[in-house]
Design a protein around this motif. Structure first.
Motif, PDB file in Angstrom:
ATOM      1  N   TRP A   1      24.855  17.954 -18.288  1.00 49.74           N
ATOM      2  CA  TRP A   1      25.694  16.957 -17.596  1.00 49.74           C
ATOM      3  C   TRP A   1      25.541  17.131 -16.087  1.00 49.74           C
ATOM      4  N   CYS A   2      25.578  16.000 -15.391  1.00 52.28           N
ATOM      5  CA  CYS A   2      25.411  16.012 -13.935  1.00 52.28           C
ATOM      6  C   CYS A   2      26.695  16.377 -13.205  1.00 52.28           C
ATOM      7  N   GLY A   3      27.827  16.315 -13.886  1.00 49.22           N
ATOM      8  CA  GLY A   3      29.111  16.608 -13.256  1.00 49.22           C
ATOM      9  C   GLY A   3      29.845  15.384 -12.741  1.00 49.22           C
ATOM     10  N   ASP A   4      29.263  14.197 -12.901  1.00 48.05           N
ATOM     11  CA  ASP A   4      29.855  12.959 -12.386  1.00 48.05           C
ATOM     12  C   ASP A   4      30.878  12.419 -13.391  1.00 48.05           C
ATOM     13  N   GLU A  24      23.920  27.402 -21.881  1.00 46.99           N
ATOM     14  CA  GLU A  24      22.552  27.274 -22.373  1.00 46.99           C
ATOM     15  C   GLU A  24      21.847  26.207 -21.548  1.00 46.99           C
ATOM     16  N   HIS A  25      20.536  26.367 -21.351  1.00 41.60           N
ATOM     17  CA  HIS A  25      19.760  25.339 -20.659  1.00 41.60           C
ATOM     18  C   HIS A  25      19.071  24.490 -21.727  1.00 41.60           C
ATOM     19  N   LEU A  26      19.605  23.274 -21.936  1.00 46.68           N
ATOM     20  CA  LEU A  26      19.111  22.402 -22.995  1.00 46.68           C
ATOM     21  C   LEU A  26      18.103  21.379 -22.486  1.00 46.68           C
ATOM     22  N   CYS A  41      20.804  15.024 -16.951  1.00 47.86           N
ATOM     23  CA  CYS A  41      22.081  14.631 -17.560  1.00 47.86           C
ATOM     24  C   CYS A  41      21.829  13.726 -18.765  1.00 47.86           C
ATOM     25  N   VAL A  42      22.557  13.956 -19.832  1.00 45.44           N
ATOM     26  CA  VAL A  42      22.376  13.184 -21.054  1.00 45.44           C
ATOM     27  C   VAL A  42      22.725  11.715 -20.862  1.00 45.44           C
ATOM     28  N   ALA A  71      20.765  17.803 -13.966  1.00 44.01           N
ATOM     29  CA  ALA A  71      21.957  18.356 -14.620  1.00 44.01           C
ATOM     30  C   ALA A  71      22.473  19.568 -13.860  1.00 44.01           C
ATOM     31  N   LYS A  72      23.788  19.740 -13.908  1.00 44.92           N
ATOM     32  CA  LYS A  72      24.421  20.882 -13.254  1.00 44.92           C
ATOM     33  C   LYS A  72      24.959  21.904 -14.238  1.00 44.92           C
ATOM     34  N   THR A  73      25.314  21.455 -15.448  1.00 42.09           N
ATOM     35  CA  THR A  73      25.969  22.361 -16.392  1.00 42.09           C
ATOM     36  C   THR A  73      25.780  21.896 -17.822  1.00 42.09           C
ATOM     37  N   MET A  74      25.906  22.826 -18.760  1.00 46.79           N
ATOM     38  CA  MET A  74      25.968  22.472 -20.175  1.00 46.79           C
ATOM     39  C   MET A  74      27.426  22.244 -20.542  1.00 46.79           C
TER      40      MET A  74
END
Length: 478
Positions: free
Chosen positions: A429-432, A455-457, A461-462, A468-471
Motif C-alpha cells: 500500500w502507498c499509504g494514501d 513482508e515485501h510482496l 501499491c495494490v 508502496a510504503k508498507t504491507m
C-alpha cells in the motif's frame, strides 16, 4: 427471553447462516437476555462469569506491570469534552447526553462517558507537578455508552463493559514503550488464555482512535473469515496534556508536558470466543475463562454409591479446577448436550462399572475424544488435558486463519479474492487514504492493520500502482 429460548430448538448450522448461528448460541447458552433499553443487553450469570474470569486474569497482569485501579465519574461536562477538538469530533455521533436533573434543565449538558480520556486528564492536571510524580499508571473497570445504530450481543451494543488504561509518562520514549507493552500483553492474553491467534500491528490514520497520534491493534479472524478488532493501544503524545494544561517540572527544572497512552479490551472478547471456537453444538470455551472447567456427570445415579462417588470426585477436583456436579434428575444424555452447549472443556462420567474398576471417562469438548482414566491419576491428567484443549483450540483457529489468508498484487486480484470468500488479504500500500477508501468502495474491505511483521510482496501499491510504503492487511470485519 423465555419465548425466544423456546424458539431455538436446534442451533442453525454456522455454514448455513453464521449470523443466526451466533444468535442461537448466545440464546441457548443463556449468555444474555434482551432488555427494554434499545441496544442494551442483560449479561446473564454464565456470560458474566466468563467476563469475570477475563477480568481476573487481565487485572492480575495489569497489577504485575505496576498499574493501579481507579474509578472515574460516569458523566463528563460538555465543556470538558470540548477541550480536545479531534477527540470530541471523533465521538460526537455516538455521544448520549443528559439534559435534565430531576425536573430541572441542566445549565450544562453532561455526556455519558463513551471513554474517559478527558476525565483522566482533568484529574492528572491536579496531581502531576514534578517528574517525581511520573509515571501515572491507572486502569479503570467500568461500562461506557456509545449510541450505536445497530447492535448485536457482545459485538456491538449501546452500553458495554471494558477496562480502560490511561497512563502519563515523562518522555515520549517511555509512553511508546507503554503503548507497545500493553498491546503485547493483550496479544499474549488472547493467544494463551483465549487460544485465539492475533495479528499485531498499527492502524492507518483513517482508522486510528480520535485524538491519538498512533493506534495499535490486535486483529483476530473469526470462523467465518471476518476480522474482529480485539484490543487496542493508543499513543497520544502530549496533545491532551497541552489541551488540559498538564505540566510538570522536569529534571532540568523546566516546565514540560507529559506524554499519554490509553488502551482497552471489552466484553466484545466474549463474542470473539464464541465466533472463533464455537461449533454447531454450541460454545467451546478456552479452559482459562470457562466458568466450569470440568463437569461431573453421575451415570445411573440411582444405583447405590454412584452419587456419593461423584460428589467425592467433585470435591477432590475443586482443589485445582473449577468443577460442577450435575446430580439433577435429568437424563445423562440431556446433561451431555447441555454442557456441550455451554462449552465446558472436560466432562467426567462416573458410573457403577467405573467405580468397580477405579476409573472414569473424560471427554474433551473441543474434539470429543474419550479417555478412560484411573481415579488415582486425576490430579495429573486433568490439568494436562485442559492444556491440550487450549492448544487444540489455538491450533484449529490458526489453521483457519492461515487457510483464509491470501495475497494480492493487483486491484483486480484483490476484488476477485474479496468476492470469493471472507478472508485476510495481504497487499502492499502507498499509504494514501484515497486508495483505502477506494478499496472499501470496490471490494467491501477495510484496512485491518499494518503488521509489525512486515513482508515485501511487491514494489507498488495494490490500488494505484505508485511506489508502496508498507504491507497491510485488508478484510471484512465485525
Amino acid at each position: 427471553m423465555a419465548d425466544n429460548k423456546k424458539m431455538v430448538r436446534e442451533i442453525t448450522s454456522m455454514e448455513d447462516d453464521f449470523a443466526q448461528w451466533y444468535t442461537d448460541v448466545v440464546k441457548k447458552a443463556e449468555l444474555v437476555d434482551y432488555s427494554s433499553v434499545r441496544g442494551c443487553m442483560v449479561i446473564r450469570p454464565y456470560g458474566w462469569a466468563i467476563w469475570e474470569n477475563i477480568q481476573k486474569i487481565l487485572d492480575a497482569r495489569f497489577k504485575a506491570t505496576g498499574h493501579e485501579n481507579v474509578a472515574m465519574p460516569l458523566f463528563i461536562p460538555e465543556s470538558l469534552l470540548q477541550k480536545e477538538k479531534d477527540h470530541v469530533e471523533g465521538f460526537a455521533p455516538e455521544v448520549a447526553w443528559v439534559t435534565h436533573g430531576g425536573s430541572e434543565e441542566l445549565t450544562e449538558r453532561l455526556c455519558v462517558r463513551p471513554t474517559s480520556e478527558t476525565l483522566f486528564c482533568e484529574h492528572y492536571s491536579h496531581i502531576i507537578h514534578s517528574y517525581r510524580d511520573l509515571p501515572k499508571l491507572y486502569n479503570q473497570w467500568c461500562s461506557v455508552v456509545r449510541w450505536e445504530k445497530t447492535s448485536r450481543p457482545f459485538l456491538r451494543s449501546v452500553e458495554f463493559y471494558w477496562q480502560e488504561g490511561h497512563t502519563m509518562h515523562e518522555t515520549a520514549e517511555e509512553a511508546m514503550e507503554e503503548t507497545e507493552r500493553m498491546l503485547n500483553l493483550y496479544a499474549d492474553f488472547c493467544e494463551h488464555e483465549l487460544a485465539m491467534p492475533v495479528i499485531r500491528g498499527q492502524k492507518t490514520d483513517k482508522e486510528k482512535f480520535a485524538g491519538a497520534q498512533a493506534t495499535y491493534t490486535i486483529e483476530a479472524m473469526m470462523h467465518d473469515g471476518k476480522a474482529l478488532q480485539s484490543g487496542t493501544s493508543h499513543y497520544f503524545g502530549d496533545g491532551f496534556a497541552r489541551a488540559f494544561d498538564i505540566t510538570f517540572t522536569g529534571r532540568d527544572n523546566t516546565l514540560q508536558y507529559p506524554h499519554q497512552t490509553s488502551w482497552g479490551m471489552s466484553t466484545r472478547l466474549i463474542g470473539a470466543i464464541i465466533m472463533t471456537h464455537g461449533d454447531d453444538n454450541g460454545l467451546v470455551l478456552p479452559p482459562a475463562v470457562a466458568p466450569i472447567q470440568v463437569v461431573v456427570i453421575p451415570v445411573a445415579q440411582h444405583k447405590e454409591g454412584v452419587l456419593e462417588k461423584a460428589r467425592e470426585l467433585a470435591d477432590r477436583l475443586s482443589r485445582f479446577c473449577r468443577v460442577k456436579i450435575d446430580d439433577s434428575d435429568n437424563s445423562a444424555g440431556w446433561k451431555y448436550a447441555e454442557y456441550e452447549m455451554k462449552g465446558v472443556p472436560l466432562r467426567l462420567e462416573i458410573g457403577p462399572r467405573d467405580i468397580e474398576e477405579n476409573q472414569c471417562v473424560l471427554v474433551r469438548r473441543d474434539n470429543r475424544e474419550k479417555a478412560f482414566v484411573s481415579l488415582d491419576a486425576l490430579e495429573e491428567t486433568i490439568p494436562r488435558l485442559l492444556e491440550s484443549v487450549r492448544q487444540g483450540l489455538y491450533d484449529k483457529a490458526l489453521a483457519n486463519r492461515e487457510a483464509r489468508t491470501v495475497t494480492a498484487t493487483t486491484l483486480e486480484e484483490l476484488v476477485e479474492k474479496a468476492g470469493a470468500q471472507n478472508c485476510f488479504i495481504k497487499t502492499m500500500w502507498c499509504g494514501d487514504e484515497a486508495c483505502e477508501l477506494k478499496l472499501k468502495e470496490v471490494a467491501g474491505v477495510t484496512s485491518r492493520c499494518m503488521p509489525f511483521a512486515q513482508e515485501h510482496l511487491a514494489d507498488t501499491c495494490v490500488c494505484c500502482g505508485r511506489p508502496a510504503k508498507t504491507m497491510i492487511y485488508w478484510g471484512k470485519a465485525y
